[in-house]
Design a protein around this motif. Structure first.
Motif, short mmCIF file in Angstrom:
data_model
loop_
_atom_site.label_atom_id
_atom_site.label_comp_id
_atom_site.label_asym_id
_atom_site.label_seq_id
_atom_site.Cartn_x
_atom_site.Cartn_y
_atom_site.Cartn_z
N LYS A 57 0.84 -1.19 0.00
CA LYS A 57 0.00 0.00 0.00
C LYS A 57 0.88 1.25 0.00
CE LYS A 57 -2.32 -1.13 3.70
NZ LYS A 57 -3.35 -1.13 4.73
N ARG A 58 0.72 2.06 -1.05
CA ARG A 58 1.49 3.30 -1.19
C ARG A 58 0.55 4.44 -1.55
NH1 ARG A 58 4.46 -0.54 -4.07
NH2 ARG A 58 3.45 0.18 -5.96
N CYS A 59 0.86 5.61 -1.02
CA CYS A 59 0.04 6.78 -1.33
C CYS A 59 0.93 8.02 -1.35
CB CYS A 59 -1.05 6.95 -0.26
SG CYS A 59 -2.25 8.22 -0.67
N THR A 60 0.62 8.95 -2.25
CA THR A 60 1.31 10.23 -2.29
C THR A 60 0.35 11.31 -1.82
OG1 THR A 60 2.76 9.59 -4.10
CG2 THR A 60 2.41 11.94 -3.79
N VAL A 61 0.82 12.15 -0.91
CA VAL A 61 0.03 13.28 -0.42
C VAL A 61 0.69 14.55 -0.93
CG1 VAL A 61 -0.87 14.48 1.60
CG2 VAL A 61 -0.67 11.97 1.63
N ILE A 62 0.01 15.24 -1.82
CA ILE A 62 0.50 16.53 -2.31
C ILE A 62 0.10 17.57 -1.26
CG2 ILE A 62 0.34 18.26 -4.14
CD1 ILE A 62 -0.46 15.91 -6.01
N GLY A 63 1.08 18.28 -0.73
CA GLY A 63 0.81 19.23 0.35
C GLY A 63 0.84 18.55 1.71
N GLY A 64 1.61 17.49 1.84
CA GLY A 64 1.64 16.71 3.07
C GLY A 64 2.37 17.36 4.23
N SER A 65 2.96 18.53 4.04
CA SER A 65 3.63 19.22 5.15
C SER A 65 2.71 20.18 5.89
CB SER A 65 4.84 20.02 4.63
OG SER A 65 5.88 19.16 4.29
N GLY A 66 1.55 20.45 5.33
CA GLY A 66 0.61 21.37 5.98
C GLY A 66 -0.19 20.69 7.07
N PHE A 67 -1.09 21.45 7.68
CA PHE A 67 -1.89 20.95 8.80
C PHE A 67 -2.72 19.73 8.41
CE2 PHE A 67 -5.81 20.94 11.31
CZ PHE A 67 -5.28 20.86 12.58
N LEU A 68 -3.53 19.85 7.37
CA LEU A 68 -4.38 18.73 6.96
C LEU A 68 -3.55 17.59 6.39
CD1 LEU A 68 -7.32 20.62 5.21
CD2 LEU A 68 -7.30 19.56 7.47
N GLY A 69 -2.55 17.92 5.58
CA GLY A 69 -1.72 16.90 4.97
C GLY A 69 -0.97 16.07 6.00
N ARG A 70 -0.43 16.71 7.01
CA ARG A 70 0.31 15.98 8.07
C ARG A 70 -0.61 15.00 8.77
NH1 ARG A 70 4.72 16.78 12.02
NH2 ARG A 70 4.53 14.89 13.25
N HIS A 71 -1.83 15.42 9.10
CA HIS A 71 -2.78 14.52 9.76
C HIS A 71 -3.15 13.35 8.85
CE1 HIS A 71 -2.69 17.44 12.80
NE2 HIS A 71 -3.86 17.22 13.32
N ASN B 249 2.02 4.48 -7.24
CA ASN B 249 1.11 4.60 -6.11
C ASN B 249 -0.25 4.00 -6.42
OD1 ASN B 249 2.59 6.42 -4.13
ND2 ASN B 249 2.79 7.50 -6.06
N ARG B 250 -0.91 3.63 -5.37
CA ARG B 250 -2.30 3.21 -5.50
C ARG B 250 -3.23 4.40 -5.30
NH1 ARG B 250 -2.95 -1.98 -6.62
NH2 ARG B 250 -1.31 -3.35 -5.91
N CYS B 251 -2.75 5.43 -4.62
CA CYS B 251 -3.59 6.62 -4.45
C CYS B 251 -2.72 7.87 -4.41
CB CYS B 251 -4.44 6.52 -3.19
SG CYS B 251 -3.54 6.73 -1.65
N ILE B 252 -3.30 8.96 -4.86
CA ILE B 252 -2.68 10.29 -4.79
C ILE B 252 -3.77 11.22 -4.28
CG2 ILE B 252 -1.65 12.19 -6.08
CD1 ILE B 252 -0.68 10.12 -8.12
#
Length: 86
Positions: A10-24, A72-75
């Motif tokens: 299971k792999r996922c990429t979070v664009i904007g993962g350093s922000g408040f919502l992305g980190r959570h 990835n399986r999800c972005i």
């Protein structure tokens, strides 16, 4: 009874993962067994299982190159679009 199929890798990429919502979101994905890639303009933390790719969301060439490199399986997008359009 329905059976849910779960991918073994299971792999996922979070664009904007350093922000408040992305980190959570990253933390929740890690709790559920995902390995996570983060694409953001800055790296604001380090967690096991998270790989950071730094770049500007507005630079389509860099974003496209990074996403093409990842399998990835999800972005998901956790950025503030309004901020990027200003």
């Amino acid at each position: 009874m329905a059976t849910r199929l779960r991918p073994s890798n299971k792999r996922c990429t979070v664009i904007g993962g350093s922000g408040f919502l992305g980190r959570h979101l990253v933390e929740k994905l890690l709790e559920r067994g995902y390995s996570v890639s983060v694409f953001d303009i800055r790296q604001s933390y380090e967690l096991p299982g998270v790989t950071f790719y730094q770049g500007d969301l507005c630079d389509k060439r860099v974003l496209k190159g990074t996403l093409e490199m990842l399998t990835n399986r999800c972005i998901t997008n956790a950025t503030n679009i309004k901020y990027h359009l200003m």
